[in-house]
Design a protein around this motif. Sequence first.
Motif, PDB file in Angstrom:
ATOM      1  N   LEU A 176     -18.734  39.166  37.121  1.00 40.42           N
ATOM      2  CA  LEU A 176     -19.405  37.875  37.270  1.00 40.42           C
ATOM      3  C   LEU A 176     -19.002  37.167  38.562  1.00 40.42           C
ATOM      4  O   LEU A 176     -19.750  36.369  39.104  1.00 40.42           O
ATOM      5  CB  LEU A 176     -19.042  36.978  36.079  1.00 40.42           C
ATOM      6  CG  LEU A 176     -19.722  37.322  34.755  1.00 40.42           C
ATOM      7  CD1 LEU A 176     -18.972  36.669  33.599  1.00 40.42           C
ATOM      8  CD2 LEU A 176     -21.181  36.868  34.771  1.00 40.42           C
ATOM      9  N   TRP A 177     -17.793  37.462  39.016  1.00 37.99           N
ATOM     10  CA  TRP A 177     -17.253  36.749  40.184  1.00 37.99           C
ATOM     11  C   TRP A 177     -17.143  37.721  41.356  1.00 37.99           C
ATOM     12  O   TRP A 177     -16.703  38.859  41.174  1.00 37.99           O
ATOM     13  CB  TRP A 177     -15.872  36.171  39.814  1.00 37.99           C
ATOM     14  CG  TRP A 177     -15.169  35.451  40.926  1.00 37.99           C
ATOM     15  CD1 TRP A 177     -14.035  35.873  41.563  1.00 37.99           C
ATOM     16  CD2 TRP A 177     -15.543  34.223  41.537  1.00 37.99           C
ATOM     17  NE1 TRP A 177     -13.669  34.967  42.529  1.00 37.99           N
ATOM     18  CE2 TRP A 177     -14.587  33.937  42.543  1.00 37.99           C
ATOM     19  CE3 TRP A 177     -16.604  33.323  41.361  1.00 37.99           C
ATOM     20  CZ2 TRP A 177     -14.642  32.805  43.342  1.00 37.99           C
ATOM     21  CZ3 TRP A 177     -16.656  32.188  42.167  1.00 37.99           C
ATOM     22  CH2 TRP A 177     -15.683  31.938  43.133  1.00 37.99           C
ATOM     23  N   PRO A 178     -17.550  37.312  42.577  1.00 35.33           N
ATOM     24  CA  PRO A 178     -17.532  38.269  43.697  1.00 35.33           C
ATOM     25  C   PRO A 178     -16.124  38.721  44.100  1.00 35.33           C
ATOM     26  O   PRO A 178     -15.954  39.803  44.667  1.00 35.33           O
ATOM     27  CB  PRO A 178     -18.210  37.505  44.843  1.00 35.33           C
ATOM     28  CG  PRO A 178     -18.153  36.063  44.461  1.00 35.33           C
ATOM     29  CD  PRO A 178     -18.121  36.010  42.971  1.00 35.33           C
ATOM     30  N   GLY A 179     -15.121  37.904  43.846  1.00 34.31           N
ATOM     31  CA  GLY A 179     -13.729  38.313  44.113  1.00 34.31           C
ATOM     32  C   GLY A 179     -13.390  38.419  45.589  1.00 34.31           C
ATOM     33  O   GLY A 179     -14.072  37.842  46.449  1.00 34.31           O
TER      34      GLY A 179
ATOM     35  N   PRO B 286     -11.032  32.813  31.258  1.00 38.37           N
ATOM     36  CA  PRO B 286     -11.929  32.279  32.278  1.00 38.37           C
ATOM     37  C   PRO B 286     -11.433  32.561  33.697  1.00 38.37           C
ATOM     38  O   PRO B 286     -10.289  32.980  33.892  1.00 38.37           O
ATOM     39  CB  PRO B 286     -11.927  30.763  32.017  1.00 38.37           C
ATOM     40  CG  PRO B 286     -11.019  30.493  30.903  1.00 38.37           C
ATOM     41  CD  PRO B 286     -10.364  31.764  30.470  1.00 38.37           C
ATOM     42  N   LEU B 287     -12.293  32.316  34.657  1.00 37.30           N
ATOM     43  CA  LEU B 287     -11.992  32.542  36.073  1.00 37.30           C
ATOM     44  C   LEU B 287     -10.655  31.898  36.461  1.00 37.30           C
ATOM     45  O   LEU B 287      -9.825  32.513  37.117  1.00 37.30           O
ATOM     46  CB  LEU B 287     -13.139  31.963  36.919  1.00 37.30           C
ATOM     47  CG  LEU B 287     -13.006  32.053  38.422  1.00 37.30           C
ATOM     48  CD1 LEU B 287     -12.967  33.499  38.890  1.00 37.30           C
ATOM     49  CD2 LEU B 287     -14.168  31.302  39.092  1.00 37.30           C
ATOM     50  N   VAL B 288     -10.471  30.652  36.057  1.00 40.10           N
ATOM     51  CA  VAL B 288      -9.206  29.975  36.360  1.00 40.10           C
ATOM     52  C   VAL B 288      -8.977  28.856  35.345  1.00 40.10           C
ATOM     53  O   VAL B 288      -9.931  28.232  34.874  1.00 40.10           O
ATOM     54  CB  VAL B 288      -9.194  29.408  37.812  1.00 40.10           C
ATOM     55  CG1 VAL B 288     -10.353  28.465  38.072  1.00 40.10           C
ATOM     56  CG2 VAL B 288      -7.874  28.718  38.159  1.00 40.10           C
TER      57      VAL B 288
ATOM     58  N   LEU C  40     -21.985  31.046  35.974  1.00 36.99           N
ATOM     59  CA  LEU C  40     -20.846  30.151  36.167  1.00 36.99           C
ATOM     60  C   LEU C  40     -20.327  29.644  34.815  1.00 36.99           C
ATOM     61  O   LEU C  40     -19.121  29.631  34.550  1.00 36.99           O
ATOM     62  CB  LEU C  40     -21.261  28.973  37.064  1.00 36.99           C
ATOM     63  CG  LEU C  40     -20.156  27.976  37.368  1.00 36.99           C
ATOM     64  CD1 LEU C  40     -19.008  28.641  38.121  1.00 36.99           C
ATOM     65  CD2 LEU C  40     -20.700  26.796  38.176  1.00 36.99           C
ATOM     66  N   GLU C  41     -21.281  29.270  33.977  1.00 34.78           N
ATOM     67  CA  GLU C  41     -20.900  28.779  32.651  1.00 34.78           C
ATOM     68  C   GLU C  41     -20.128  29.853  31.884  1.00 34.78           C
ATOM     69  O   GLU C  41     -19.097  29.584  31.261  1.00 34.78           O
ATOM     70  CB  GLU C  41     -22.176  28.417  31.881  1.00 34.78           C
ATOM     71  CG  GLU C  41     -21.924  27.475  30.724  1.00 34.78           C
ATOM     72  CD  GLU C  41     -23.242  27.127  30.050  1.00 34.78           C
ATOM     73  OE1 GLU C  41     -23.363  27.410  28.852  1.00 34.78           O
ATOM     74  OE2 GLU C  41     -24.149  26.616  30.739  1.00 34.78           O
ATOM     75  N   GLU C  42     -20.616  31.093  31.984  1.00 31.91           N
ATOM     76  CA  GLU C  42     -19.956  32.195  31.294  1.00 31.91           C
ATOM     77  C   GLU C  42     -18.529  32.412  31.828  1.00 31.91           C
ATOM     78  O   GLU C  42     -17.585  32.623  31.069  1.00 31.91           O
ATOM     79  CB  GLU C  42     -20.806  33.472  31.452  1.00 31.91           C
ATOM     80  CG  GLU C  42     -20.241  34.724  30.819  1.00 31.91           C
ATOM     81  CD  GLU C  42     -19.967  34.602  29.314  1.00 31.91           C
ATOM     82  OE1 GLU C  42     -20.579  33.736  28.656  1.00 31.91           O
ATOM     83  OE2 GLU C  42     -19.100  35.357  28.818  1.00 31.91           O
ATOM     84  N   MET C  43     -18.402  32.315  33.140  1.00 31.79           N
ATOM     85  CA  MET C  43     -17.077  32.532  33.763  1.00 31.79           C
ATOM     86  C   MET C  43     -16.058  31.483  33.367  1.00 31.79           C
ATOM     87  O   MET C  43     -14.860  31.726  33.398  1.00 31.79           O
ATOM     88  CB  MET C  43     -17.220  32.471  35.289  1.00 31.79           C
ATOM     89  CG  MET C  43     -17.486  33.773  35.921  1.00 31.79           C
ATOM     90  SD  MET C  43     -17.496  33.544  37.700  1.00 31.79           S
ATOM     91  CE  MET C  43     -19.110  32.937  37.993  1.00 31.79           C
TER      92      MET C  43
END
Length: 606
Positions: A510-513, A427-429, A560-563
């Motif tokens: 998925l995330w702009p980074g 996940p993202l974090v 967001l849910e996917e991340m």
Amino acid sequence: MTKDVTESTSDEYINAKNRVFPVAILTNFALEKFVEDVAKITRPDRIVWCDGSDDEYKALKDKMLKDGTLIEINQAKYPNCYLHRSDPNDVARTEHLTFICSKKQDDAGPTNNWAPPEEMKTKLNALYNGSMKGRTMYVIPYLMGPEGSPYSQVGIEITDSPYVVANMRIMTKMGKKALDQLGESSNFVKGIHSIGDLSPDRRYICQFPEEHLIMSVGSGYGGNALLSKKCHSLRIASVMARDEGWMAEHQLILGLESPDRELTYISGAFPSASGKTNLAMLKPPETQKGWKAWTLGDDIAWFHIGQDGRFWAINPESGLFGVAPGTNMKTNPNAIETLKRNSIFTNVALTSEGTPWWEGMTDNPPENLIDWQGRPWNPGKTKAAHPNSRFTTPINQIPSISPKFNDPQGVPISAMMFGGRRAQLTPLVYESFNWVHGVFVGATMGAETTAAAVGKVGVVRRDPMAMRPFCGYHIADYFRHWIEMGSKVTNPPKIFHVNWFRTDSKGRFLWPGFSENIRVLKWIVDRINGRGEAVKTPIGYVPTPDSLDLEGLDISSDALEEMLRVDTDAWLSELEELKEFFISLGDKLPRELRRELDNLESRLKG
Ligand code: SAT
Ligand code: MN
């Protein structure tokens, strides 16, 4: 190589063998002997002691411009900046030619190449034999870390490459400062480097950890040839750190200042070419009013235990050796600002105006580019700049440089991040449950390979703490050292895992980074301070969707849910790989980590 006594200046003396040495080392017999011994084998025409002065640099630069090692680029737009085109065979680190030559093979462990020290020295000495004939041998005294810091170290690199000297001048505190710190001491890391004939068949990058010695031949590339960097500050230093109770890590260091002026220092381990430099130089976007990010380091951190029971970090380096492609005003405006002067570009393309260009610098490539090999560029067929093209630039030019950068004590670290490039799974974090679980998270890090090392790109491999290519000893002993360091501090940093690279089913990020990563860092700061909300999952604490500041971002709730999703099935298959990885490390693997693996399995199955 020899000078008449009458030719020496007041700063120099002539030793018994009729060679010129700086007066500054008159009583440093170990250093004198080291230089003598190397000269005896390599037989240079001339020996030059590098003092780091402007005059010296000018002479060196003029020589390189004359012989084509450096190419002048547009001095009006890029003052004091130059381009170097390397041999096309010599563009990245060569891990298969990198060896840890500890006395015992078991001390190098399963993730390093090993060779018996004496055998390897015989092989290398044959390659060094007369390798500097017709060339100049440069002696580079360099200081890693702030002047006067108890944590700083001196190294001496001997090289026949003026390009290496020019880069070391940016990457380290070179010359007098280093000799002043060294004094009469024999406590310096010894590095011998010769570019040889640049053939990969005769290329070796060897560390002898018990002797604090590095021998490198056959490559002029950054991590292979700037011996202060990966060879000294990670491979040799990681062994010293184990023996002396500190840590030498492949990590960036960053200070975050909140609108109410609360300062939090965090560090992060990411594999080469995975965005460490961009994150270290992050410029908060307009939406993040009042937030500031301060740069301390983009590649290497040395952590010592402070009297307050925390980890304190210094960055031993003085420059950046950053990946050029993808660097632009959006991804890293601070870098674009920094590299406009006093920088060396390696293997980038040139525009018709004589300015550097690389893929991702502008949306569309300008017309009439010259590619990294000096040929007119054929769009569509090849890359204009090499994917691992680089800029070497002084760290003190960064607009966001931290006022604490030269603090001899370093900065106190509240959190560490681990992050690999993973299109799927992580996940993202997320936050680890405690220190030992955090060590497990770092030890099992997976990442897709990048162009920073020779080999296939995009293959997931285990890269523990982003140190797989840089740990100078058995990786399982290294995990043990991490666990022990955590038990020695009263206040260890919290450990997080981040992944900016997760993609959707169509392969889109998925995330702009980039600068938006501040939003994730803000959640980390919240967690440090007992604020940010999280859900407990089998892998760690994941943010609740509401706890991340996403204001102004165009991210759907599905994305967001996917991340943030923890996919149990995918994690169960990852678990099988982790088991195999742990088995491959043998019986030195700390029991605590085996237990963490079992606990993860029961949480996933439970
Ligand atoms: O090895 S270098 O330091 O030249 C670049 C990297 O791989 O991080
Ligand atoms: Mn690196």
